[in-house]
Design an enzyme around this catalytic site. Structure first.
Site, PDB file in Angstrom:
ATOM      1  N   ASP A   1       0.182  -0.934  -5.602  1.00  0.00           N
ATOM      2  CA  ASP A   1       1.085  -2.261  -5.212  1.00  0.00           C
ATOM      3  C   ASP A   1       0.671  -3.045  -4.007  1.00  0.00           C
ATOM      4  O   ASP A   1      -0.358  -2.732  -3.217  1.00  0.00           O
ATOM      5  CB  ASP A   1       2.734  -1.835  -4.719  1.00  0.00           C
TER       6      ASP A   1
ATOM      7  N   HIS B   1      -0.576   2.146  -2.452  1.00  0.00           N
ATOM      8  CA  HIS B   1      -0.593   0.719  -2.008  1.00  0.00           C
ATOM      9  C   HIS B   1      -2.194   0.331  -1.826  1.00  0.00           C
ATOM     10  O   HIS B   1      -2.713   0.915  -0.629  1.00  0.00           O
ATOM     11  CB  HIS B   1       0.047   0.109  -1.143  1.00  0.00           C
TER      12      HIS B   1
HETATM   13 ZN    ZN Z   1       5.420  -3.855  -2.697  1.00  0.00          ZN
END
Ligand code: ZN
Length: 408
Positions: free
Chosen positions: A167, A309
């Site tokens: 992400d 992430h």
């Molecule tokens: Zn996010």
């Protein structure tokens, strides 16, 4: 008396002369015969033998080249007469044969199959470059195909699948992550912020080219619960515009910032939304070993979705170790859409947390159409798995079920 003796002496000389002449004639004949023989052998017989020997591999190559042009994955018909095939020449009956190296198939025309896949009596087999059947996992492009102990293809067997998702990117570490995914024949899903896309167009293009899912995570990560319908729509349409500019396609999948979604939001955005079943908490750890432990000691049930992430260097560095470890353990790393398809799920504008068989059977997965393919238990990777068939992404020509569906 003298005359008689002289006559005798002359007769003897004459006989000796005649004898010597015969000996010389005979020797000449023998020599001539020997010369003729040498000429015949060296001038005619040996060249023919050499010629036959040399033509054989050349012929095979022609066959190989023609086959390759038609279907790069199909087995070639290898001639039996090559010097390396002495063992095979010994048994000359058509059909299956087995020796100390394994099982091979002899055709009625004297050839055997090698270097690709071939259907025989309704079953598909994979032959190695020496003509022996492969067993266990065999990679073909992005696919992993399982071949039983008898060499026949088992379309019902799949590796346990995991979807790594990243992400908030793309970012400065994303290309390092893409290198690793490419090296290990793995796919991942990227839920990107639209505001970051313009700075990393090459990374976004490469994601798409590698077969990763191009996903959206809104334009700038707002809490969607605080926005109007129009504002929500714009967050995602602006991001799609940026993605189209970078890689030629809009996002096919979405993730709401903080996971804050609702059926109303899914319908506004008009995409399937994904949550996760395993949160690495990498944004909190910012520590490579903690990230690795979180994933490797987490619930890696077949069909899990893992959250990470790629904007954090520690997360990417951890992934460079996690990806090979998961592959080594026998997992197939796929995108969320590949996972859905493999599990028989036709993605809807809904939220997906995992694709576990238990969730599918419990009716918790929107668009589940039943009968996911069976999976192999996670564990040690098969010793028979081989990556050397994996150079081509092209389909096998319909020999193998499901081969048309990857890398689209
Ligand atoms: Zn996010």
């Amino acid at each position: 008396m003298m005359d008689r003796r002289a006559l005798n002496e002359r007769m003897r000389r004459k006989r000796r002369q005649l004898f010597m002449r015969r000996v010389i004639h005979l020797a000449t004949y023998v020599l001539a015969l020997a010369l003729v023989l040498v000429f015949v052998i060296r001038g005619i017989i040996l060249p023919i033998l050499h010629k036959t020997g040399r033509e054989d591999p050349a012929e095979t190559q022609v066959v190989q080249a023609q086959t390759a042009a038609v279907d790069p994955d199909a087995a070639i018909r290898q001639s039996l007469m090559g010097q390396a095939d002495l063992e095979k020449v010994v048994s000359m009956t058509p059909g299956w044969h087995e020796d100390s190296n394994g099982k091979w198939y002899r055709n009625t025309d004297g050839t055997y199959y090698a270097n690709g896949m071939q259907e025989i009596n309704g079953l598909t087999y994979s032959f190695d470059e020496n003509g022996y059947v492969r067993t266990g996992w065999v990679s073909k492009g992005f696919q992993d195909l399982f071949f039983n102990e008898d060499g026949s293809y088992n379309p019902g067997k799949r590796k346990p699948m995991l979807a790594l998702t990243y992400d908030d990117g793309p970012g400065q570490y994303t290309s390092k992550l893409l290198d690793c995914l490419e090296e290990y024949n793995a796919h991942a899903t990227f839920f990107m912020q639209g505001q970051n896309v313009a700075a990393y167009p090459e990374e976004v293009k490469r994601m798409a080219d590698l077969g990763c899912d191009v996903g959206t995570h809104s334009w700038n990560h707002p809490n969607l619960y605080d926005l109007s319908s129009e504002q929500i729509a714009k967050q995602f349409s602006d991001t799609d515009d940026a993605l189209i500019k970078a890689c030629g396609q809009p996002a096919s999948v979405a993730r709401a910032p903080y996971g804050n979604g609702s059926q109303e939001i899914y319908d506004i955005v008009d995409k399937p939304f994904f949550l996760w079943s395993l949160d690495s908490l990498d944004w909190d750890h910012k520590d490579v070993q903690m990230d690795i432990d979180a994933v490797m000691n987490g619930d890696l049930t077949d069909g899990s979705i893992i959250l990470m992430h790629d904007i954090h260097e520690t997360s990417v560095d951890a992934s460079l170790q996690i990806i090979p470890m998961l592959v080594e353990k026998g997992y197939k790393l796929v995108t969320v859409s590949e996972l859905a398809e493999a599990k028989g799920v036709n993605l809807k504008n809904a939220a997906y947390t995992d694709f576990w068989d238990s969730s599918l059977e419990a009716g918790n997965v929107a668009g589940y159409e039943g009968n996911p393919a069976g999976t192999e238990e996670p564990g040690e990777p098969s010793e028979d798995s081989s990556g050397d068939e994996g150079d081509s992404d092209e389909d096998s020509g319909g020999d193998v079920e499901g081969s048309d569906d990857y890398n689209e």
